[in-house]
Design a protein around this motif. Sequence first.
Motif, mmCIF file in Angstrom:
data_model
loop_
_atom_site.group_PDB
_atom_site.id
_atom_site.type_symbol
_atom_site.label_atom_id
_atom_site.label_comp_id
_atom_site.label_asym_id
_atom_site.label_seq_id
_atom_site.Cartn_x
_atom_site.Cartn_y
_atom_site.Cartn_z
ATOM 1 N N SER A 244 0.832 -1.217 0.000
ATOM 2 C CA SER A 244 0.000 0.000 0.000
ATOM 3 C C SER A 244 0.863 1.263 0.000
ATOM 4 O O SER A 244 0.406 2.329 -0.423
ATOM 5 C CB SER A 244 -0.959 0.004 1.198
ATOM 6 N N ALA A 245 2.096 1.143 0.484
ATOM 7 C CA ALA A 245 2.996 2.305 0.535
ATOM 8 C C ALA A 245 3.915 2.377 -0.683
ATOM 9 O O ALA A 245 4.658 3.359 -0.838
ATOM 10 C CB ALA A 245 3.846 2.257 1.801
ATOM 11 N N VAL A 246 3.868 1.374 -1.548
ATOM 12 C CA VAL A 246 4.755 1.380 -2.722
ATOM 13 C C VAL A 246 4.543 2.615 -3.610
ATOM 14 O O VAL A 246 5.506 3.214 -4.073
ATOM 15 C CB VAL A 246 4.651 0.048 -3.506
ATOM 16 N N PRO A 247 3.280 3.049 -3.846
ATOM 17 C CA PRO A 247 3.125 4.254 -4.677
ATOM 18 C C PRO A 247 3.852 5.467 -4.086
ATOM 19 O O PRO A 247 4.533 6.197 -4.815
ATOM 20 C CB PRO A 247 1.604 4.464 -4.702
ATOM 21 N N ALA A 248 3.713 5.685 -2.777
ATOM 22 C CA ALA A 248 4.377 6.837 -2.143
ATOM 23 C C ALA A 248 5.894 6.644 -2.111
ATOM 24 O O ALA A 248 6.660 7.593 -2.339
ATOM 25 C CB ALA A 248 3.832 7.046 -0.732
ATOM 26 N N ILE A 249 6.336 5.416 -1.845
ATOM 27 C CA ILE A 249 7.779 5.152 -1.813
ATOM 28 C C ILE A 249 8.374 5.342 -3.215
ATOM 29 O O ILE A 249 9.412 5.994 -3.389
ATOM 30 C CB ILE A 249 8.069 3.730 -1.267
ATOM 31 N N ALA A 250 7.690 4.815 -4.224
ATOM 32 C CA ALA A 250 8.199 4.928 -5.601
ATOM 33 C C ALA A 250 8.281 6.394 -6.026
ATOM 34 O O ALA A 250 9.270 6.817 -6.635
ATOM 35 C CB ALA A 250 7.298 4.144 -6.555
ATOM 36 N N ALA A 251 7.252 7.185 -5.686
ATOM 37 C CA ALA A 251 7.272 8.613 -6.049
ATOM 38 C C ALA A 251 8.397 9.329 -5.304
ATOM 39 O O ALA A 251 9.069 10.211 -5.856
ATOM 40 C CB ALA A 251 5.923 9.247 -5.722
ATOM 41 N N SER A 252 8.648 8.941 -4.051
ATOM 42 C CA SER A 252 9.716 9.564 -3.264
ATOM 43 C C SER A 252 11.086 9.217 -3.840
ATOM 44 O O SER A 252 11.969 10.080 -3.943
ATOM 45 C CB SER A 252 9.645 9.103 -1.806
ATOM 46 N N LEU A 253 11.264 7.961 -4.228
ATOM 47 C CA LEU A 253 12.558 7.535 -4.796
ATOM 48 C C LEU A 253 12.862 8.317 -6.076
ATOM 49 O O LEU A 253 14.010 8.707 -6.323
ATOM 50 C CB LEU A 253 12.543 6.036 -5.104
ATOM 51 N N GLU A 254 11.812 8.551 -6.863
ATOM 52 C CA GLU A 254 12.013 9.287 -8.123
ATOM 53 C C GLU A 254 12.364 10.751 -7.868
ATOM 54 O O GLU A 254 12.913 11.421 -8.743
ATOM 55 C CB GLU A 254 10.751 9.179 -8.994
ATOM 56 N N ALA A 255 12.055 11.256 -6.665
ATOM 57 C CA ALA A 255 12.333 12.664 -6.342
ATOM 58 C C ALA A 255 13.701 12.855 -5.684
ATOM 59 O O ALA A 255 14.119 13.988 -5.434
ATOM 60 C CB ALA A 255 11.244 13.202 -5.413
ATOM 61 N N LEU A 256 14.403 11.755 -5.373
ATOM 62 C CA LEU A 256 15.696 11.876 -4.683
ATOM 63 C C LEU A 256 16.790 12.332 -5.649
ATOM 64 O O LEU A 256 16.743 12.012 -6.835
ATOM 65 C CB LEU A 256 16.110 10.518 -4.108
ATOM 66 N N PRO A 257 17.810 13.039 -5.124
ATOM 67 C CA PRO A 257 18.948 13.362 -5.980
ATOM 68 C C PRO A 257 19.702 12.088 -6.371
ATOM 69 O O PRO A 257 19.665 11.096 -5.646
ATOM 70 C CB PRO A 257 19.823 14.261 -5.097
ATOM 71 N N GLU A 258 20.373 12.117 -7.508
ATOM 72 C CA GLU A 258 21.095 10.941 -8.010
ATOM 73 C C GLU A 258 22.121 10.419 -7.004
ATOM 74 O O GLU A 258 22.450 9.240 -6.971
ATOM 75 C CB GLU A 258 21.800 11.272 -9.334
ATOM 76 N N SER A 259 22.625 11.334 -6.151
ATOM 77 C CA SER A 259 23.680 10.965 -5.191
ATOM 78 C C SER A 259 23.113 10.344 -3.915
ATOM 79 O O SER A 259 23.879 9.955 -3.024
ATOM 80 C CB SER A 259 24.468 12.223 -4.820
ATOM 81 N N ALA A 260 21.798 10.244 -3.800
ATOM 82 C CA ALA A 260 21.191 9.777 -2.542
ATOM 83 C C ALA A 260 21.594 8.334 -2.229
ATOM 84 O O ALA A 260 21.763 7.509 -3.124
ATOM 85 C CB ALA A 260 19.671 9.872 -2.640
ATOM 86 N N THR A 261 21.720 8.056 -0.913
ATOM 87 C CA THR A 261 21.976 6.683 -0.490
ATOM 88 C C THR A 261 20.918 6.274 0.533
ATOM 89 O O THR A 261 20.316 7.138 1.181
ATOM 90 C CB THR A 261 23.370 6.513 0.145
ATOM 91 N N GLY A 262 20.727 4.974 0.699
ATOM 92 C CA GLY A 262 19.759 4.523 1.688
ATOM 93 C C GLY A 262 19.237 3.135 1.400
ATOM 94 O O GLY A 262 19.794 2.411 0.559
ATOM 95 N N VAL A 263 18.192 2.793 2.131
ATOM 96 C CA VAL A 263 17.632 1.442 2.050
ATOM 97 C C VAL A 263 16.111 1.524 1.938
ATOM 98 O O VAL A 263 15.490 2.373 2.580
ATOM 99 C CB VAL A 263 17.996 0.621 3.319
ATOM 100 N N VAL A 264 15.543 0.636 1.130
ATOM 101 C CA VAL A 264 14.086 0.500 1.012
ATOM 102 C C VAL A 264 13.726 -0.923 1.430
ATOM 103 O O VAL A 264 14.298 -1.883 0.914
ATOM 104 C CB VAL A 264 13.625 0.732 -0.448
ATOM 105 N N LEU A 265 12.797 -1.045 2.366
ATOM 106 C CA LEU A 265 12.329 -2.359 2.810
ATOM 107 C C LEU A 265 10.842 -2.463 2.501
ATOM 108 O O LEU A 265 10.042 -1.699 3.049
ATOM 109 C CB LEU A 265 12.534 -2.509 4.323
#
Length: 259
Positions: A133-154
């Motif tokens: 249910s959170a994939v749409p919001a997570i996917a939109a957020s990932l697309e808004a990150l700078p190319e240099s961003a680091t992190g983890v998605v679970l």
Amino acid sequence: MTLPARSPRKSRPAIELVVVSSTRLSPHLVRVTLGGDGFAQFEDRPETDKYAKLQFTTPEPEPRTVTRTYTIRSVDHEAKTLDIDFVVHGDEGLAGPWAARVAPGAPLSIFGPGGGYVPDPDAAWYLFAGDLSAVPAIAASLEALPESATGVVLIEVESDAAILDLVAPAGIDVRWIVDPAHTPERLADEVRALEWKPGHVDVFAHGERESMKLLRRALFDERGLERSQVSLSGYWARGRTEDRFQAEKREPIGQIFPA
Ligand SMILES: Cc1cc2nc3c(=O)[nH]c(=O)nc-3n(C[C@H](O)[C@H](O)[C@H](O)COP(=O)(O)OP(=O)(O)OC[C@H]3O[C@@H](n4cnc5c(N)ncnc54)[C@H](O)[C@@H]3O)c2cc1C
């Protein structure tokens, strides 16, 4: 970065949209593209978790209008359409079964959008956690990150068939956790097992309510994070319709953060 919660203003008139198309992204997720003349009334906003209140009618014998909340996955201002990705979760409920069967031309009335999160541009790294249910919001957020961003998605899903190819910066490690039993502790345990990176983390965690309560413990009680760096809420609750889920927000069982 959590922003002051801004709910869709119901004082604004409903936006009357029409289904343009629907696309199966997986056996568990269907994308419905909405447009029509009503799109002109849609006022876009910058939050990557922006959401709308969709209006459905219950079946006979006593039809009444009920609300279901959904993320606006993306907006195409040229095509004058917006996409909403619906979890297909069986025959129960209104929104999921509607999306699974809907055909072009069907009307849909929405209020909104509201929103509460944009990725913090000053974060050292990002952590996203949730279910489908959170994939749409997570996917939109990932697309808004700078190319240099680091992190983890679970992302916790019930089967391999639910896994999608998400667009994310190279430094973001997207992990799909397949758990057919939907163990509520699973996401919290995955967070506990993470190799915690140094620096300020920006967290976005949304999904099934009990699983979010357990995440609250892992993030705040155990990791000592501050409220301002975490966007955490339940998007739904197992065994509850959205009406019941929303009503329970006024009761202890419905609160992610105990009063
Ligand atoms: C801000 C916000 C954004 C949201 N964004 C999205 C989104 O983009 N996509 C999306 O699919 N959902 C999203 N949700 C969750 C969605 O609102 C709920 O899942 C809602 O209950 C679905 O309505 P329904 O009519 O299909 O089922 P309901 O009539 O509400 O519930 C019927 C039954 O289905 C179960 N159920 C409901 N949702 C799920 C699920 N996801 N998985 C398994 N069982 C379920 C309920 O527990 C209940 O037993 C969001 C919720 C919020 C608060």
